[in-house]
Design an enzyme around this catalytic site. Structure first.
Site, PDB file in Angstrom:
ATOM      1  N   GLU A 168       7.120   6.228  -9.092  1.00  0.00           N
ATOM      2  CA  GLU A 168       5.086   5.932  -8.935  1.00  0.00           C
ATOM      3  C   GLU A 168       3.973   6.866  -7.865  1.00  0.00           C
ATOM      4  O   GLU A 168       3.193   7.031  -7.789  1.00  0.00           O
ATOM      5  CB  GLU A 168       5.086   4.367  -8.028  1.00  0.00           C
ATOM      6  CG  GLU A 168       5.577   3.620  -9.264  1.00  0.00           C
ATOM      7  CD  GLU A 168       5.372   2.311  -8.417  1.00  0.00           C
ATOM      8  OE1 GLU A 168       4.806   1.956  -7.485  1.00  0.00           O
ATOM      9  OE2 GLU A 168       6.718   1.240  -8.716  1.00  0.00           O
ATOM     10  N   LEU A 193      -3.869  -6.823  -7.733  1.00  0.00           N
ATOM     11  CA  LEU A 193      -2.830  -7.715  -8.352  1.00  0.00           C
ATOM     12  C   LEU A 193      -3.944  -9.201  -9.322  1.00  0.00           C
ATOM     13  O   LEU A 193      -3.967  -9.682  -9.768  1.00  0.00           O
ATOM     14  CB  LEU A 193      -1.983  -9.204  -7.061  1.00  0.00           C
ATOM     15  CG  LEU A 193      -0.946  -8.723  -7.143  1.00  0.00           C
ATOM     16  CD1 LEU A 193      -0.346  -9.614  -5.915  1.00  0.00           C
ATOM     17  CD2 LEU A 193       0.111  -8.045  -8.601  1.00  0.00           C
ATOM     18  N   ASP A 231      -3.039  -4.378 -18.598  1.00  0.00           N
ATOM     19  CA  ASP A 231      -1.452  -2.854 -18.747  1.00  0.00           C
ATOM     20  C   ASP A 231      -1.745  -2.465 -20.606  1.00  0.00           C
ATOM     21  O   ASP A 231      -1.200  -1.811 -20.893  1.00  0.00           O
ATOM     22  CB  ASP A 231      -0.030  -3.589 -18.313  1.00  0.00           C
ATOM     23  CG  ASP A 231      -0.133  -4.056 -17.518  1.00  0.00           C
ATOM     24  OD1 ASP A 231       0.885  -4.300 -17.142  1.00  0.00           O
ATOM     25  OD2 ASP A 231      -0.895  -3.610 -16.690  1.00  0.00           O
ATOM     26  N   GLY A 268       0.816  -1.126  -0.017  1.00  0.00           N
ATOM     27  CA  GLY A 268       0.024  -0.132   0.086  1.00  0.00           C
ATOM     28  C   GLY A 268       0.669   1.335   0.214  1.00  0.00           C
ATOM     29  O   GLY A 268       0.153   2.720   0.241  1.00  0.00           O
ATOM     30  N   HIS A 280       1.433   1.246 -12.895  1.00  0.00           N
ATOM     31  CA  HIS A 280       2.553   0.380 -12.642  1.00  0.00           C
ATOM     32  C   HIS A 280       4.327   0.352 -13.574  1.00  0.00           C
ATOM     33  O   HIS A 280       4.413   1.746 -14.262  1.00  0.00           O
ATOM     34  CB  HIS A 280       2.055  -0.656 -14.824  1.00  0.00           C
ATOM     35  CG  HIS A 280       3.203  -1.743 -15.247  1.00  0.00           C
ATOM     36  ND1 HIS A 280       2.459  -2.958 -14.579  1.00  0.00           N
ATOM     37  CD2 HIS A 280       4.259  -2.031 -16.012  1.00  0.00           C
ATOM     38  CE1 HIS A 280       3.312  -3.536 -15.157  1.00  0.00           C
ATOM     39  NE2 HIS A 280       4.586  -3.108 -16.524  1.00  0.00           N
ATOM     40  N   ASN A 286      -4.764   2.586 -13.943  1.00  0.00           N
ATOM     41  CA  ASN A 286      -3.630   1.821 -12.447  1.00  0.00           C
ATOM     42  C   ASN A 286      -2.295   2.102 -12.971  1.00  0.00           C
ATOM     43  O   ASN A 286      -1.790   2.747 -13.703  1.00  0.00           O
ATOM     44  CB  ASN A 286      -3.580  -0.051 -13.972  1.00  0.00           C
ATOM     45  CG  ASN A 286      -2.209  -0.699 -13.044  1.00  0.00           C
ATOM     46  OD1 ASN A 286      -2.438  -0.514 -11.730  1.00  0.00           O
ATOM     47  ND2 ASN A 286      -1.660  -1.081 -14.269  1.00  0.00           N
ATOM     48  N   ASN A 343       1.402   2.708  -2.770  1.00  0.00           N
ATOM     49  CA  ASN A 343       0.919   3.970  -3.595  1.00  0.00           C
ATOM     50  C   ASN A 343      -0.410   4.675  -3.266  1.00  0.00           C
ATOM     51  O   ASN A 343      -0.480   6.129  -2.725  1.00  0.00           O
ATOM     52  CB  ASN A 343       0.638   3.298  -4.617  1.00  0.00           C
ATOM     53  CG  ASN A 343       1.979   3.024  -5.779  1.00  0.00           C
ATOM     54  OD1 ASN A 343       2.718   3.839  -6.503  1.00  0.00           O
ATOM     55  ND2 ASN A 343       2.227   1.942  -5.786  1.00  0.00           N
TER      56      ASN A 343
HETATM   57  C1  GRF Z   1       4.290  -0.915  -6.864  1.00  0.00           C
HETATM   58  O1  GRF Z   1       5.086  -1.601  -7.189  1.00  0.00           O
HETATM   59  C2  GRF Z   1       3.189  -0.801  -8.244  1.00  0.00           C
HETATM   60  O2  GRF Z   1       4.364  -0.448  -9.053  1.00  0.00           O
HETATM   61  C3  GRF Z   1       2.191  -1.725  -8.975  1.00  0.00           C
HETATM   62  O3  GRF Z   1       2.314  -2.968  -6.984  1.00  0.00           O
HETATM   63  C4  GRF Z   1       3.634  -2.194  -6.248  1.00  0.00           C
HETATM   64  C5  GRF Z   1       3.402  -2.782  -4.930  1.00  0.00           C
HETATM   65  O4  GRF Z   1       2.662  -1.305  -4.661  1.00  0.00           O
HETATM   66  N1  GRF Z   1       1.434  -1.864  -9.408  1.00  0.00           N
HETATM   67  P1  GRF Z   1       2.603  -1.053  -3.803  1.00  0.00           P
HETATM   68  O5  GRF Z   1       3.371  -0.344  -2.285  1.00  0.00           O
HETATM   69  O6  GRF Z   1       1.245  -2.124  -2.588  1.00  0.00           O
HETATM   70  O7  GRF Z   1       1.730   0.360  -3.585  1.00  0.00           O
END
Ligand code: GRF
Length: 213
Positions: free
Chosen positions: A181, A91, A151, A12, A110, A108, A14
């Site tokens: 990110e 995921l 994607d 988490g 990526h 999203n 992001n």
């Molecule tokens: C990150 O590398 C993001 O780019 C990808 O999932 C990974 C986990 O991110 N989509 P987070 O720390 O759970 O936000």
């Protein structure tokens, strides 16, 4: 107010970047209404709870039937009157019914410069492993709209990150998060909240002034 649902599966970071920018007043007119995780033990759920954000797990384990899984997600999206779905380390593949209902309202993040190192099988550390194995000198991150592919939706923002000789997949993942990110995702949300984005086919245009909706 742009009402977000943030979909997560892991740490988490992001999500945290979005929370921090909202709390610092850098993302006005945006609220995270609900965090939905595909895993019941995702630390992202703890981050949401610490900030008083409703957080739920909707897992394949609890809802093995695809139709019931989709229905459960839609229940929350409607309950919280969500405008934009943000996939932040999510995921699972978003059910087609939701992608269609929220056309150009799902984004999203990526961890590569799409179309490189993207698509089925490219997620988490695997992306950075492939980057190092290919020997590219520049990688980065991409925020894109989600369509029915993996994607493959229209690209909103991208940011480059240099690959260093001493990089490991872990060190590269961390730097792509820190340098790309955690800036890109809030910036994309900001542009959408300011109504400064249009999509023409596969091309996203960013406008200097808000468009009359
Ligand atoms: C990150 O590398 C993001 O780019 C990808 O999932 C990974 C986990 O991110 N989509 P987070 O720390 O759970 O936000």
């Amino acid at each position: 107010m742009l009402r977000l649902a943030v979909f997560v599966s892991g740490g988490g970071t992001n999500l945290q970047a979005l929370i921090d920018q909202i709390e610092q007043g850098k993302l006005s007119d945006v609220s995270i209404e609900v965090v939905i995780s595909s895993k019941s033990d995702a630390y992202a759920l703890e981050r949401a709870k610490k900030h008083g954000i409703p957080a739920v797990a909707v897992t394949k384990k609890d809802y093995p039937d695809p139709a019931l899984f989709t229905q459960e997600l839609l229940k929350y999206l409607e309950k919280f009157r969500v405008d934009l779905i943000v996939l932040a380390g999510y995921l699972l593949i978003v059910p087609q019914a939701i992608v269609r209902k929220y056309h150009n309202r799902i984004i999203n993040i990526h961890p590569s410069l799409i179309p490189s190192f993207s698509g089925a099988g490219f997620y988490g550390l695997k992306v950075h492993q492939a980057v190092l194995e290919r020997g590219v000198k520049i990688t980065g991150a991409t925020v894109h709209f989600v369509d029915e592919g993996t994607d493959t939706g229209p690209i909103i923002l991208q940011k480059p990150v240099a690959v260093l000789e001493e990089d490991t997949p872990k060190s590269l993942q961390r730097r792509v998060m820190e340098e790309a990110e955690w800036d890109l995702l809030p910036e994309a949300v900001r542009l959408i909240s300011q109504k400064r984005i249009t999509v023409e086919g596969n091309i996203v245009r960013i406008h200097d002034i808000p468009l009359q909706s």
